[in-house]
Design an enzyme around this catalytic site. Structure first.
Site, PDB file in Angstrom:
ATOM      1  NE  ARG A  37      10.992  -6.408  -7.036  1.00  0.00           N
ATOM      2  CZ  ARG A  37      11.736  -5.682  -6.454  1.00  0.00           C
ATOM      3  NH1 ARG A  37      12.757  -5.867  -6.158  1.00  0.00           N
ATOM      4  NH2 ARG A  37      11.729  -4.464  -5.994  1.00  0.00           N
ATOM      5  CE  LYS A  48      12.553  -0.608  -8.910  1.00  0.00           C
ATOM      6  NZ  LYS A  48      11.257  -0.924  -7.904  1.00  0.00           N
ATOM      7  CB  SER A 100      10.621  -1.753 -12.280  1.00  0.00           C
ATOM      8  OG  SER A 100       9.973  -1.348 -10.895  1.00  0.00           O
ATOM      9  CD  GLU A 149      12.206  -1.966  -0.486  1.00  0.00           C
ATOM     10  OE1 GLU A 149      12.267  -0.831  -0.288  1.00  0.00           O
ATOM     11  OE2 GLU A 149      11.588  -2.548  -1.189  1.00  0.00           O
ATOM     12  CG  HIS A 184       1.138  -3.934  -7.061  1.00  0.00           C
ATOM     13  ND1 HIS A 184       1.258  -4.724  -8.162  1.00  0.00           N
ATOM     14  CD2 HIS A 184       2.208  -3.079  -7.002  1.00  0.00           C
ATOM     15  CE1 HIS A 184       2.366  -4.335  -8.869  1.00  0.00           C
ATOM     16  NE2 HIS A 184       2.913  -3.497  -8.315  1.00  0.00           N
TER      17      HIS A 184
HETATM   18  P1  0O2 Z   1       8.406  -3.296  -7.944  1.00  0.00           P
HETATM   19  O1  0O2 Z   1       9.802  -3.238  -8.314  1.00  0.00           O
HETATM   20  O2  0O2 Z   1       7.214  -3.341  -8.461  1.00  0.00           O
HETATM   21  O3  0O2 Z   1       8.457  -3.766  -6.187  1.00  0.00           O
HETATM   22  P2  0O2 Z   1      12.711   5.706  -2.861  1.00  0.00           P
HETATM   23  O4  0O2 Z   1      13.687   4.653  -2.959  1.00  0.00           O
HETATM   24  O5  0O2 Z   1      12.620   6.153  -1.325  1.00  0.00           O
HETATM   25  O6  0O2 Z   1      13.316   6.863  -3.486  1.00  0.00           O
HETATM   26  P3  0O2 Z   1      10.756   4.142  -3.272  1.00  0.00           P
HETATM   27  O7  0O2 Z   1      11.485   2.820  -3.815  1.00  0.00           O
HETATM   28  O8  0O2 Z   1       9.282   4.380  -4.063  1.00  0.00           O
HETATM   29  O9  0O2 Z   1      11.445   5.330  -3.134  1.00  0.00           O
HETATM   30  O10 0O2 Z   1      10.261   3.710  -1.762  1.00  0.00           O
HETATM   31  P4  0O2 Z   1       9.001   2.917  -1.074  1.00  0.00           P
HETATM   32  O11 0O2 Z   1       7.891   3.568  -1.446  1.00  0.00           O
HETATM   33  O12 0O2 Z   1       9.573   2.715   0.492  1.00  0.00           O
HETATM   34  O13 0O2 Z   1       8.942   1.443  -1.639  1.00  0.00           O
HETATM   35  C1  0O2 Z   1       8.715   0.948  -2.949  1.00  0.00           C
HETATM   36  C2  0O2 Z   1       7.957  -0.184  -2.769  1.00  0.00           C
HETATM   37  O14 0O2 Z   1       7.106  -0.570  -1.669  1.00  0.00           O
HETATM   38  C3  0O2 Z   1       7.216  -0.565  -4.081  1.00  0.00           C
HETATM   39  O15 0O2 Z   1       7.948  -1.153  -5.071  1.00  0.00           O
HETATM   40  C4  0O2 Z   1       6.013  -1.545  -3.567  1.00  0.00           C
HETATM   41  O16 0O2 Z   1       6.671  -2.995  -3.547  1.00  0.00           O
HETATM   42  C5  0O2 Z   1       5.849  -1.084  -2.257  1.00  0.00           C
HETATM   43  N1  0O2 Z   1       5.032  -0.068  -1.939  1.00  0.00           N
HETATM   44  C6  0O2 Z   1       5.310   1.189  -1.456  1.00  0.00           C
HETATM   45  N2  0O2 Z   1       4.081   1.881  -1.615  1.00  0.00           N
HETATM   46  C7  0O2 Z   1       2.979   0.774  -1.997  1.00  0.00           C
HETATM   47  C8  0O2 Z   1       1.557   1.406  -1.955  1.00  0.00           C
HETATM   48  O17 0O2 Z   1       1.141   2.284  -1.810  1.00  0.00           O
HETATM   49  N3  0O2 Z   1       0.883  -0.029  -2.490  1.00  0.00           N
HETATM   50  C9  0O2 Z   1       1.652  -1.167  -2.746  1.00  0.00           C
HETATM   51  N4  0O2 Z   1       0.827  -2.033  -2.971  1.00  0.00           N
HETATM   52  N5  0O2 Z   1       3.068  -1.245  -2.678  1.00  0.00           N
HETATM   53  C10 0O2 Z   1       3.552  -0.102  -2.233  1.00  0.00           C
HETATM   54  P5  0O2 Z   1       7.597  -0.686  -6.653  1.00  0.00           P
HETATM   55  O18 0O2 Z   1       8.412   0.904  -6.798  1.00  0.00           O
HETATM   56  O19 0O2 Z   1       6.165  -0.793  -7.124  1.00  0.00           O
HETATM   57  O20 0O2 Z   1       8.655  -1.561  -7.369  1.00  0.00           O
END
Ligand code: 0O2
Length: 212
Positions: free
Chosen positions: A49, A51, A55, A145, A161
């Site tokens: 996907r 982003k 987002s 990623e 989610h």
């Molecule tokens: P999207 O676009 O919806 O996929 P950083 O880059 O380190 O500053 P980031 O990106 O928040 O911070 O790092 P992280 O937590 O390693 O990775 C974020 C992504 O991991 C999220 O994308 C989710 O796809 C997944 N993820 C992380 N934590 C969770 C969680 O608690 N639950 C779920 N279901 N997924 C999680 P985004 O940001 O949602 O964006």
């Protein structure tokens, strides 16, 4: 401010799209090669996907950064995203070991949320990588990623989610606790399936020995 207002954004987003295609091709070749060679691939299925613009903007706000192309390209490393879902936890580390050896990928960071799950129970391994994109004017190493998880972890994360975001991240504390408990149950299911796999392999090996 919208991303489409940034001059040159269309070209930039295409570079992420191309990088994702390159990555997808690498993983598909690997999957087929493993299946042909070993009769088993650690890759169960793959999703990709880009982003969503909203987002990206939200993440820039969270990081307190001005929304410029340069800032986005340097600070948001998950615009191109791939998820590799595996049957077993050991498959995840097998794929990572392979990725580390590849000369056509740079691993920038490994976030291991299996070794250290997030407080809510979230488990996966995230690899921040750079993919070489050969263009007419040279090679660009584009950030992507790769999230690796088992089917049980994917089941939990996908439902969490939906539940969490559907209610705008507001859930009662007991539901939060139950979601964390459900993540533990997913982990236990992974352990159980791995143990059953070991027993099946051992059984097959013993049967083979008794025939000889
Ligand atoms: P999207 O676009 O919806 O996929 P950083 O880059 O380190 O500053 P980031 O990106 O928040 O911070 O790092 P992280 O937590 O390693 O990775 C974020 C992504 O991991 C999220 O994308 C989710 O796809 C997944 N993820 C992380 N934590 C969770 C969680 O608690 N639950 C779920 N279901 N997924 C999680 P985004 O940001 O949602 O964006």
């Amino acid at each position: 401010m919208e991303l489409k207002d940034i001059k040159g954004w269309q070209r930039t987003i295409h570079e992420y799209r191309f990088a994702l295609r390159e990555l997808e091709t690498k993983v598909m070749i690997l999957n087929t090669e493993w299946k042909l060679r070993d009769g088993y691939s650690p890759i169960e299925h793959v999703k990709v996907r880009l982003k969503e613009p909203e987002s990206i903007i939200n993440k820039m706000k969270r990081k307190n950064l001005q929304v410029t192309e340069e800032n986005i390209v340097n600070h948001i490393q998950d615009i191109a995203g791939m998820r590799i879902v595996c049957a077993f936890v050991k498959d995840i580390y097998h794929i990572i070991d392979h990725m580390k050896l590849r000369s056509d990928l740079r691993i920038v960071q490994i976030k291991d949320y299996i070794a250290a799950p997030k407080p809510n129970g979230y488990q996966s391994v995230h690899l921040i990588v750079q993919v070489p994109l050969v263009l007419s004017d040279g090679t660009r190493w584009v950030y992507a990623e790769i999230q690796l998880r088992t089917m049980a972890m994917d089941f939990w994360a996908s439902l969490e989610h939906i539940l969490y975001y559907k209610f705008d991240k507001r859930v009662p504390p007991h539901v939060q606790q139950e979601l964390t408990d459900a993540a533990k149950a997913a982990y236990e299911l992974d352990e159980k399936m791995l143990q059953l796999r070991r027993e099946i392999i051992q059984f097959a090996e013993e049967e083979e020995k008794s025939v000889v």
